[in-house]
Design an enzyme around this catalytic site. Sequence first.
Site: not given
Ligand code: NAD
Length: 256
Positions: A72-73, A98, A164, A168
């Site tokens: 858990d980060v 990430n 959120y 960021k």
């Molecule tokens: P996702 O939900 O597919 O992946 C997120 C991962 O983070 C999951 O595997 C989850 O289990 C893990 N996670 C959640 N809480 C955690 C914790 N406390 N400790 C460790 N791991 C944890 O989502 P994604 O879209 O791949 O998101 C990845 C990153 O990209 C995030 O930081 C998100 O904010 C960012 N992001 C996503 C988008 C989008 O449109 N999907 C856009 C901009 C930024």
Amino acid sequence: MGTLDADFAGETVVVTGGSSGIGRAVANGFGDAGATVINADVRAAPKDVDAETPTHEAIESRGGTAAFVETDVSDPDQIESVIEAAREFGGIDVMVNNAGVHRSAEFLDVTPEEFDSVHGVNLRGAFFGTQLAAKDMIDRGVEGSIVNTSSTTAERAEWDHSHYAATKGGVQMLTRSAALELDGHGIRVNAVAPGPIATEIREGWAEEADAIDGSDGLPSRAGTPADLRDAYLYLASEGANYVTGETVWVDGGASL
Ligand code: NAD
């Protein structure tokens, strides 16, 4: 047109949130480029990828070296455990912060509990992920690289996104501030800002993103996790040795 032909053989890369979405694609990308990859995630296979092979097993099945550390980060002690695990593979060369969560709420409705849960993962996780990885690199005399996942919401307001987006925006300034203070140690810190990427970060988001067709301007389509891969590999690579404190926007033009 080819994709980036990066070589990370002999390097150890930690990817937080590597079980799903963007992190999974990035972890696989580093694995395919020869790195030892440690996926630090709260779960090996989130609900959307239950049917798939966990990231570390997928990398191993292609002949790579990989491990999963349940993490858990939002808890710096757990990040320390990942760093200790990485030492068994020679220690971290690249840290990718990430992991992220998203909750939708109108600004006037955000509760302190919701604020803390989003900040705990997205900003506190990235902050101490950066700090603790850097300390470890300095202790080992390694000139490493750190890449954080930001978002277009870091600079562009969107309805229902205030807490959120604040995380960021924080990741943007964390990246620049850390880049400034770590440069003397040979450690570069950069960020990737994804636009709308069809993942399971929140319920229904993959479908909403898939419906993007450019009728409201750019982007003309949703991105896929694979669209992000090379930006992370580039920023972490020697080819980016004069790039620090920078954010690479991988958003199909959304931030224009
Ligand atoms: P996702 O939900 O597919 O992946 C997120 C991962 O983070 C999951 O595997 C989850 O289990 C893990 N996670 C959640 N809480 C955690 C914790 N406390 N400790 C460790 N791991 C944890 O989502 P994604 O879209 O791949 O998101 C990845 C990153 O990209 C995030 O930081 C998100 O904010 C960012 N992001 C996503 C988008 C989008 O449109 N999907 C856009 C901009 C930024």
